[in-house]
Motif scaffolding. Structure first.
Motif, PDB file in Angstrom:
ATOM      1  N   VAL A  18      46.993  27.103  33.178  1.00 53.49           N
ATOM      2  CA  VAL A  18      47.596  28.249  33.031  1.00 53.49           C
ATOM      3  C   VAL A  18      49.134  27.695  33.801  1.00 53.49           C
ATOM      4  CG1 VAL A  18      48.142  30.258  33.879  1.00 53.49           C
ATOM      5  CG2 VAL A  18      45.931  29.628  32.991  1.00 53.49           C
ATOM      6  N   TYR A  19      50.353  28.280  33.044  1.00 52.26           N
ATOM      7  CA  TYR A  19      51.619  27.159  34.253  1.00 52.26           C
ATOM      8  C   TYR A  19      51.505  28.640  35.026  1.00 52.26           C
ATOM      9  CZ  TYR A  19      56.347  25.970  34.233  1.00 52.26           C
ATOM     10  OH  TYR A  19      57.552  25.720  34.617  1.00 52.26           O
ATOM     11  N   GLU A  20      51.899  28.792  35.704  1.00 53.58           N
ATOM     12  CA  GLU A  20      52.122  29.109  37.343  1.00 53.58           C
ATOM     13  C   GLU A  20      52.886  30.206  37.544  1.00 53.58           C
ATOM     14  OE1 GLU A  20      50.631  31.109  41.414  1.00 53.58           O
ATOM     15  OE2 GLU A  20      49.637  30.185  39.774  1.00 53.58           O
TER      16      GLU A  20
ATOM     17  N   LEU B 227      42.619  26.977  36.194  1.00 54.38           N
ATOM     18  CA  LEU B 227      43.349  26.121  37.104  1.00 54.38           C
ATOM     19  C   LEU B 227      44.460  26.171  36.570  1.00 54.38           C
ATOM     20  CD1 LEU B 227      42.951  22.252  37.602  1.00 54.38           C
ATOM     21  CD2 LEU B 227      45.572  22.851  36.449  1.00 54.38           C
ATOM     22  N   ARG B 228      45.866  26.993  37.318  1.00 53.40           N
ATOM     23  CA  ARG B 228      46.755  26.906  37.665  1.00 53.40           C
ATOM     24  C   ARG B 228      47.791  25.947  38.141  1.00 53.40           C
ATOM     25  NH1 ARG B 228      47.641  33.590  38.683  1.00 53.40           N
ATOM     26  NH2 ARG B 228      46.854  34.270  36.481  1.00 53.40           N
ATOM     27  N   SER B 229      48.756  25.883  37.615  1.00 58.78           N
ATOM     28  CA  SER B 229      49.818  24.530  37.926  1.00 58.78           C
ATOM     29  C   SER B 229      51.357  24.559  37.442  1.00 58.78           C
ATOM     30  CB  SER B 229      49.215  23.050  37.394  1.00 58.78           C
ATOM     31  OG  SER B 229      50.426  22.634  36.176  1.00 58.78           O
TER      32      SER B 229
ATOM     33  N   GLY C 172      37.788  34.471  36.205  1.00 57.64           N
ATOM     34  CA  GLY C 172      36.959  35.274  35.769  1.00 57.64           C
ATOM     35  C   GLY C 172      37.773  36.819  36.527  1.00 57.64           C
ATOM     36  N   GLY C 173      39.423  36.207  36.529  1.00 55.07           N
ATOM     37  CA  GLY C 173      40.186  36.508  37.047  1.00 55.07           C
ATOM     38  C   GLY C 173      40.425  36.780  37.993  1.00 55.07           C
ATOM     39  N   ARG C 174      39.832  36.780  39.270  1.00 53.58           N
ATOM     40  CA  ARG C 174      40.342  36.435  40.743  1.00 53.58           C
ATOM     41  C   ARG C 174      39.808  34.601  41.280  1.00 53.58           C
ATOM     42  NH1 ARG C 174      35.454  35.144  43.454  1.00 53.58           N
ATOM     43  NH2 ARG C 174      34.025  34.922  42.798  1.00 53.58           N
ATOM     44  N   ASP C 175      41.044  34.705  42.697  1.00 57.16           N
ATOM     45  CA  ASP C 175      40.742  33.159  42.881  1.00 57.16           C
ATOM     46  C   ASP C 175      39.917  33.231  43.075  1.00 57.16           C
ATOM     47  OD1 ASP C 175      43.613  33.441  42.456  1.00 57.16           O
ATOM     48  OD2 ASP C 175      44.929  33.594  44.647  1.00 57.16           O
TER      49      ASP C 175
END
Length: 287
Positions: free
Chosen positions: A82-84, A120-122, A150-153
């Motif tokens: 996922v693009y941050e 993974l966000r990047s 699950g939608g959380r950090d």
């Protein structure tokens, strides 16, 4: 139509480094040199080349490539990319070898940190407009902002978002940050964190180059590696006597030697790749 957002520059995204390098490559779910932890101690690893001289550091430069020469990916291991900047799933472009190394790292993270990220966000990998001396231009770098499930950090690498948190929350986030960084240091020789400079307060940068296919080891003159070790000693192991000097000083050597003795690792941190890996695996597992 392909999605080029991970390669885009943004006012919210990081500045790019000019000369960046990193560590070893291998296949499989976890490193062949990773230590197994049992009953609080570290079992001896199965590692090709044990007892052989350190591999020489390479002095190669990244080779700029077109995006069409790279592998398109939407995941790192089982975690979607996922693009941050816009929080949307996105394709990223890397070499096959670099992608395999990322997969190996996230498997190591799942095994030793105990988190199972599904996202993974990047800030992206390949950047066509980057400097020719940037590993982003060769498809051999990634700027990682965090892991989620699950939608959380699970682990946020956005130090800019939580550095002013209340003390208990800050301690928790710093411990997770540096346990995650330990896994990245296990797989890459150059890992740039918020301690490196202000351009890295919102992500951890990893790239390739320094050892080619070899596993990383501690380079005592590397400020980035030594600062990371010192931060791990302070924020994960509670060794507040270790200062973040970036110098491999007596306090750092003594603390890491004591930690290795505690977990059953071999020798001193700078002695071998095996000692380096043992310290990092033990750090990842220290919850």
């Amino acid at each position: 139509m392909t999605d080029e957002r991970p390669g885009a520059r943004s006012g919210r995204g990081p500045r790019r480094r000019t000369v960046l390098a990193a560590g070893g490559l291998g296949l499989g779910a976890v490193s062949a040199g990773a230590y197994a932890v049992s009953r609080g101690t570290l079992a001896m690893p199965v590692l090709a080349g044990v007892g052989e001289p350190y591999p020489p550091e390479q002095r190669r430069a990244p080779v700029p490539v077109a995006r069409t020469a790279l592998t398109s990916r939407t995941k790192v291991g089982p975690a979607r990319h996922v693009y941050e900047v816009d929080r949307r799933p996105a394709t990223f472009y890397v070499t096959g070898a670099f992608g395999a190394r990322l997969d190996r790292w996230i498997a190591l993270h799942r095994r030793h940190v105990g988190q199972a990220p599904d996202e993974l966000r990047s800030y992206g990998a390949w950047v066509g407009s980057a400097s020719a001396t940037s590993w982003h231009r060769s498809g051999e770098a990634l700027d990682i902002a965090g892991l989620r499930a699950g939608g959380r950090d699970l682990t946020s690498l956005r130090y800019d978002q939580w550095r002013d948190a209340p003390a208990p929350e800050l301690r928790r986030r710093l411990a997770l940050y540096w346990r995650t960084a330990a896994g990245l240091h296990h797989e890459f020789a150059d890992v740039l964190t918020y301690l490196f400079d202000d351009a890295h307060v919102n992500h951890i940068h990893v790239d390739v180059g320094r050892f080619g296919a070899e596993q990383p080891r501690l380079i005592q003159r590397s400020r980035a590696q030594v600062q990371a070790v010192q931060a791990m000693c302070r924020h994960v192991w509670g060794r507040t006597d270790v200062e973040l000097t970036g110098e491999y000083d007596d306090a750092t050597r003594d603390a890491t030697t004591r930690i290795l003795e505690q977990v059953g690792g071999p020798g001193e941190l700078a002695d071998s790749r095996e000692a380096w890996q043992a310290f990092l695996v033990a750090t990842m597992r220290r919850g």
